[in-house]
Design an enzyme around this catalytic site. Sequence first.
Site, PDB file in Angstrom:
ATOM      1  N   HIS A   3       0.827  -1.206   0.000  1.00 16.92           N
ATOM      2  CA  HIS A   3       0.000   0.000   0.000  1.00 16.92           C
ATOM      3  C   HIS A   3       0.861   1.256   0.000  1.00 16.92           C
ATOM      4  O   HIS A   3       0.425   2.322  -0.435  1.00 16.92           O
ATOM      5  CB  HIS A   3      -0.910   0.036   1.242  1.00 16.92           C
ATOM      6  CG  HIS A   3      -1.815  -1.142   1.334  1.00 16.92           C
ATOM      7  ND1 HIS A   3      -1.598  -2.167   2.223  1.00 16.92           N
ATOM      8  CD2 HIS A   3      -2.933  -1.463   0.655  1.00 16.92           C
ATOM      9  CE1 HIS A   3      -2.536  -3.081   2.083  1.00 16.92           C
ATOM     10  NE2 HIS A   3      -3.366  -2.677   1.139  1.00 16.92           N
ATOM     11  N   ASP A  52      -5.007  -6.691  -7.195  1.00 18.38           N
ATOM     12  CA  ASP A  52      -5.061  -5.924  -5.958  1.00 18.38           C
ATOM     13  C   ASP A  52      -5.336  -4.470  -6.352  1.00 18.38           C
ATOM     14  O   ASP A  52      -5.224  -4.098  -7.532  1.00 18.38           O
ATOM     15  CB  ASP A  52      -3.751  -6.061  -5.181  1.00 18.38           C
ATOM     16  CG  ASP A  52      -3.931  -5.867  -3.681  1.00 18.38           C
ATOM     17  OD1 ASP A  52      -5.001  -5.369  -3.269  1.00 18.38           O
ATOM     18  OD2 ASP A  52      -3.001  -6.187  -2.929  1.00 18.38           O
TER      19      ASP A  52
END
Length: 498
Positions: A188, A257
């Site tokens: 992230h 993702d």
Amino acid sequence: MPHRSTDPTLRSLVAGVLWPGFLGRSAPDWLLRELDAGLAGAVYFGQNIDQDDPDQVRGLSERLTVRPSVLLGIDEEGGRVSRLETAHGSTLPSAAQLGRVDDTAVTRAAGAELGRRVRASGANVTLAPVADVNTNPRNPVIGTRSFGATADLVARHVAATVDGIQSAGVAACAKHYPGHGDTAVDSHLGLPRVSLPREEVEQQHLPPFQAAIDAGVAAIMTSHVVVEAFGDAPATVDSRVLGMLREGGFTGCIVTDALDMAAIRATYGSGPGAVLALLAGSDLLCLGNPFDHTYPGGVPSDEADYAEVRDALLAAVEDGALPVAVLERAAASVRALSERVVALAAAAGPAEGFDAAAVVRAAIAVHGSPALGEREAVLLDLRDRASGVVGSAAEPFAAAFGARRIQVGPLGGRDVVGAVSDALGAVPPGAQAIALVDAVQAGGPQRRALGMLAAARPAAIVVNTGLPAVDGLPLSGVDTYGSSRVTAEVVAALTATS
């Protein structure tokens, strides 16, 4: 001659491979328009769900289901990662707790309960289970989200979870292929790299994904991780890596993702990354949570996030970089997932009983005599800040202990001695200090803080919500293998009677 990118058929084809997040607890007009134009569906995050109104998310799902094929996903793993219970903490055990108990019948029941809750919300795809083998104790993003540190343990519990989730009428999406378990960087926030030999990756990290395939998993999510043995690009955009997934017999939908994560957004950009992901073999492009980003004026923009990727795909078709045949292949896989979702819902079995507290009690490890007694309790929270994607807004431990909470962490990059001294100065002399930690491996700042606490307050206790230290804890305490609300309640009850 009109541009191909204005062709309604092409725009519908592009929309059919996109899976955006959105802002708010009601359906925005732009999202409804795009769903009418063929958008694959949408993904729920915590900010879309009113935790105190059980009817809200179901009503939202009904509004978004403009046709039976709409895919409504949710990042619901149980334990540390919950969207349905993000405000108060999950009432399901973590994967690590299930791995500790190591009873696949229990894990299947947990999966079935998770699936039942997701289906009750109106969503039909859950981004679970985590199939990563957490071989790096310092992994900042997987940790207790994994069933464990060995391939065979994780594989059997992944298969059981897939079976349980899908028995409840919801599609499971195993993640993060080909494995995020040996990383030291959170994708992230940056681009992780794995330097293991190919044989080690194949033996230690791929078997759980094969187990998911063999269990009939409907979807598999890619990782934004560079596995150097396979190439120098993140798996999401590497055709060799995604080709291995197909060679392993997977015929379901390959989901990326979130493309707004820094591993893609900061290296390629979300739009170009989306083009590369499709060319590599991805099918459904998860765009992520627009709440995590700001635009001119300082406010998030869900429609801008969506338009950025949509327009990049249309432009790539226009200039020939993205063949229409690639879009058609991906759209066909997404349609097949929609058909699978409908079939799973039709075949769903009855609800099963599940005792989450019993799993947690069996999983936790108690060291020494961590008794609270009748004194005032003060909670010193030394933990690192979780990324926004995996962190919950809830802090259930203070409520469970009835303790005043002092936020001390994150300690990385700070004066640990000063921070801990200041915190200890706020604890009354007669109070019981409780240290809440999640990264206690030797040499780290939390471990240093515990050493100071042990010297200053030897009667303090430690509640470790992460993975245990190899060399144990310097104080009495509990390794919980999770940070959910049910974990907090079990630990509070246990320490009250120790």
